[in-house]
Structures are given as C-alpha cells and as structure tokens.
Design a protein around this motif. Structure first.
Motif, mmCIF file in Angstrom:
data_model
loop_
_atom_site.group_PDB
_atom_site.id
_atom_site.type_symbol
_atom_site.label_atom_id
_atom_site.label_comp_id
_atom_site.label_asym_id
_atom_site.label_seq_id
_atom_site.Cartn_x
_atom_site.Cartn_y
_atom_site.Cartn_z
ATOM 1 N N ALA A 1 33.542 -54.646 -51.580
ATOM 2 C CA ALA A 1 34.919 -54.819 -51.083
ATOM 3 C C ALA A 1 35.467 -56.226 -51.295
ATOM 4 C CB ALA A 1 34.980 -54.454 -49.605
ATOM 5 N N ILE A 2 34.639 -57.257 -51.062
ATOM 6 C CA ILE A 2 35.123 -58.641 -51.202
ATOM 7 C C ILE A 2 35.434 -58.951 -52.660
ATOM 8 C CG2 ILE A 2 34.485 -61.084 -50.952
ATOM 9 C CD1 ILE A 2 32.842 -60.218 -48.466
ATOM 10 N N THR A 3 34.492 -58.600 -53.547
ATOM 11 C CA THR A 3 34.705 -58.840 -54.980
ATOM 12 C C THR A 3 35.880 -58.016 -55.483
ATOM 13 O OG1 THR A 3 32.333 -59.206 -55.222
ATOM 14 C CG2 THR A 3 33.573 -58.862 -57.248
ATOM 15 N N ARG A 4 36.005 -56.790 -54.974
ATOM 16 C CA ARG A 4 37.085 -55.892 -55.398
ATOM 17 C C ARG A 4 38.454 -56.497 -55.098
ATOM 18 N NH1 ARG A 4 36.908 -49.406 -54.558
ATOM 19 N NH2 ARG A 4 38.928 -48.880 -55.458
ATOM 20 N N GLY A 5 38.594 -57.061 -53.894
ATOM 21 C CA GLY A 5 39.859 -57.704 -53.530
ATOM 22 C C GLY A 5 40.184 -58.863 -54.462
ATOM 23 N N ALA A 6 39.160 -59.656 -54.802
ATOM 24 C CA ALA A 6 39.360 -60.789 -55.712
ATOM 25 C C ALA A 6 39.747 -60.309 -57.109
ATOM 26 C CB ALA A 6 38.096 -61.637 -55.775
ATOM 27 N N GLN B 1 41.267 -57.491 -57.841
ATOM 28 C CA GLN B 1 42.650 -56.992 -57.768
ATOM 29 C C GLN B 1 43.642 -58.147 -57.912
ATOM 30 O OE1 GLN B 1 42.627 -55.113 -53.943
ATOM 31 N NE2 GLN B 1 41.567 -53.281 -54.652
ATOM 32 N N ASP B 2 43.385 -59.231 -57.187
ATOM 33 C CA ASP B 2 44.271 -60.400 -57.260
ATOM 34 C C ASP B 2 44.300 -60.965 -58.680
ATOM 35 O OD1 ASP B 2 44.812 -60.171 -54.560
ATOM 36 O OD2 ASP B 2 43.307 -61.653 -53.953
ATOM 37 N N ASP C 1 42.049 -45.045 -54.172
ATOM 38 C CA ASP C 1 42.249 -45.885 -52.989
ATOM 39 C C ASP C 1 43.737 -46.186 -52.830
ATOM 40 O OD1 ASP C 1 42.557 -48.147 -51.302
ATOM 41 O OD2 ASP C 1 40.522 -48.819 -51.719
ATOM 42 N N TYR D 1 45.321 -48.118 -50.786
ATOM 43 C CA TYR D 1 45.642 -49.538 -50.628
ATOM 44 C C TYR D 1 45.673 -50.236 -51.984
ATOM 45 C CZ TYR D 1 44.564 -48.574 -45.727
ATOM 46 O OH TYR D 1 44.555 -48.036 -44.473
ATOM 47 N N GLU D 2 44.698 -49.930 -52.820
ATOM 48 C CA GLU D 2 44.642 -50.516 -54.161
ATOM 49 C C GLU D 2 45.857 -50.081 -54.973
ATOM 50 O OE1 GLU D 2 40.899 -51.523 -56.622
ATOM 51 O OE2 GLU D 2 41.300 -49.402 -57.038
ATOM 52 N N LYS E 1 48.973 -51.859 -53.623
ATOM 53 C CA LYS E 1 48.908 -53.314 -53.830
ATOM 54 C C LYS E 1 49.215 -53.674 -55.282
ATOM 55 C CE LYS E 1 45.636 -57.214 -53.656
ATOM 56 N NZ LYS E 1 44.282 -57.662 -53.231
#
Length: 256
Positions: A172-177, A179-180, A200, A202-203, A206
């Motif tokens: 999840a942490i790497t995934r958010g990074a 995505q950014d 997902d 949210y993805e 976003k």
C-alpha cells in the motif's frame, strides 16, 4: 484542437456465445489519463487488450489516431503503444539499461540515441542512471522494478500507454508513491494518452481525468470522478460509490 487517440464504435468481443464486451462505443482524447474500473469479469482487460490487438474484436471498429486498427500491422501497432502489466516482465538476465533498450533496438535506433533515451527516462522515473542502469531486476525492489517497467514501455516514445493493473501486487505505501509518480510523469508528458486498469475505486478516482466504469461487458458510466460521484448513472455505480464511502467512514471511525 483536441485529437481523438482511441475510438470504439459498437465493439463487441464474444467468447463461446458470451459477450465479454458488449457493444461499447467510446472516445479517448490525446493527453487524457483514463482509468478503467470494474469487478472481475466486467470486460476491462479485454477492452484494454483490444486497443493493441492482443485480443481481436468480434465486431465493431476500433480506431487508433484516426486509423482503423484492423488495417494496421498488429506488430507495428504494438510498437507504437506502450504496455505495462502487473507482472512487469523484465528480463532477469538483462540489466535495467538493456531491458529499456529492447524496443528502440527493434526499431533500429542507433546506440547513441538509445543511450540518450535511457538517461532521459531514468531521470523521468527518478532513478539515477549511474546507480541503476547496470543493475539486474533481482537487485531492485518491487516498486523500482515497476518504475523500470513504465520507463521501458515509454522507451520508443509511444503516443499511448496501456496499464493493466500495474500496481496490484505492490504494498500500500509503495503503491501510493507509484500513483503519485505516475501522475507526475503524465503531467510532464502532456501529449501522451494513458489508459489504466484497476479494481480499486480510490486508485481509479485519484488517477483518472475520466473514469470508465464497466459492468458485465457494458459501460456503466464514463465521466470525470467529480461527475460520477455527484450523479451516478445507475444502481451499479451508486452501489460502488456507497461501498467506498462506507469503507471511508469505517476507517475514520477506527482512527477517530
């Protein structure tokens, strides 16, 4: 003037008498980042794979940059379209630089041009060429491998990039990074069209300038995240949004 990059005109894909994609029509414009959202079996991956002819449509027409893709050589078409999958598919016996050079070499680029392109791409994905270009995939983290996968797909400077749940196996942490970073890359490459599959919500909301929601092979809604949330078109979309809101409420209650 806005250019249409991908158009589906009454496209269906039928397997064993079942319509996996059922008479869909849509237009994707140059520079958009389209996310495709749906449950398993909704037709999203089949829709994506028809864009680069990994899957052939049963009926209807698909246009790439104004040309009917049925009239184009399938291999030549795929070399104009970047493709990133969840498994990444980096060749383990090749260095990062060698992996990124595959398509440019197939297109007979000279070595100087290839070397320059690799430097540009390493800078774009924020992995220093000096530190990373000579490493092998086994020496990279999952997130780094996925970034190299994106860079490799961009190597021959395609007009369109297709992403088939590329971050699905990432924590999840790497995934958010990631995505950014994908959003930042798309911002820099304003003329590139990205089409990104996810399950997902949210993805999808976003990343997407517009979100294509699919259900049982049909388009449930195709609009901006804001308009979908404000006015869901049918019960399926409404339930999707309600489920996401319930999860958000539960998460808020747990951390209150």
């Amino acid at each position: 003037m806005t250019k249409n990059m991908i158009q589906f005109d009454h496209v269906s894909k039928i397997y064993q008498d079942k319509a996996v994609v059922d008479d869909i029509s849509l237009t994707i414009q140059e520079g958009e980042l389209i996310t495709i959202l749906g449950t398993s079996g909704s037709g999203k991956t089949t829709t994506l794979k028809m864009m680069n002819r990994l899957v052939e449509a049963t009926s209807g027409k698909i246009y790439f940059n104004g040309q009917d893709i049925a009239d184009l050589d399938a291999v030549a078409l795929r070399r104009q379209i970047g493709y990133v999958v969840q498994e990444i598919g980096l060749f383990p016996h090749m260095t990062v630089a060698e992996n990124m050079a595959i398509v440019p070499k197939l297109l007979n680029w000279d070595q100087k041009k290839i070397d320059q392109r690799i430097l540009e791409l390493m800078d774009l994905i924020q992995l220093g060429a000096e530190d990373f270009s000579h490493r092998y995939p086994s020496e990279l983290s999952g997130g780094q491998q996925q970034r190299i996968g994106v860079a490799r797909a961009l190597a021959a400077n395609p007009n369109i990039m297709l992403f088939d749940e590329p971050f699905g196996a990432i924590d999840a942490i790497t995934r958010g990074a990631l995505q950014d970073q994908l959003l930042a890359i798309h911002q820099k490459l304003r003329d590139k069209t990205f089409v990104f599959i996810t399950h997902d919500i949210y993805e999808a909301f976003k990343l997407g300038t517009r979100v294509l929601i699919m259900d049982e092979g049909k388009i449930a809604q195709f609009d901006t995240p804001e308009k979908i949330m404000a006015k869901p078109k049918n019960d399926f979309v409404k339930k999707l949004i309600e489920t996401a809101r319930d999860q958000q409420t539960l998460w808020g209650a747990v951390h209150a």
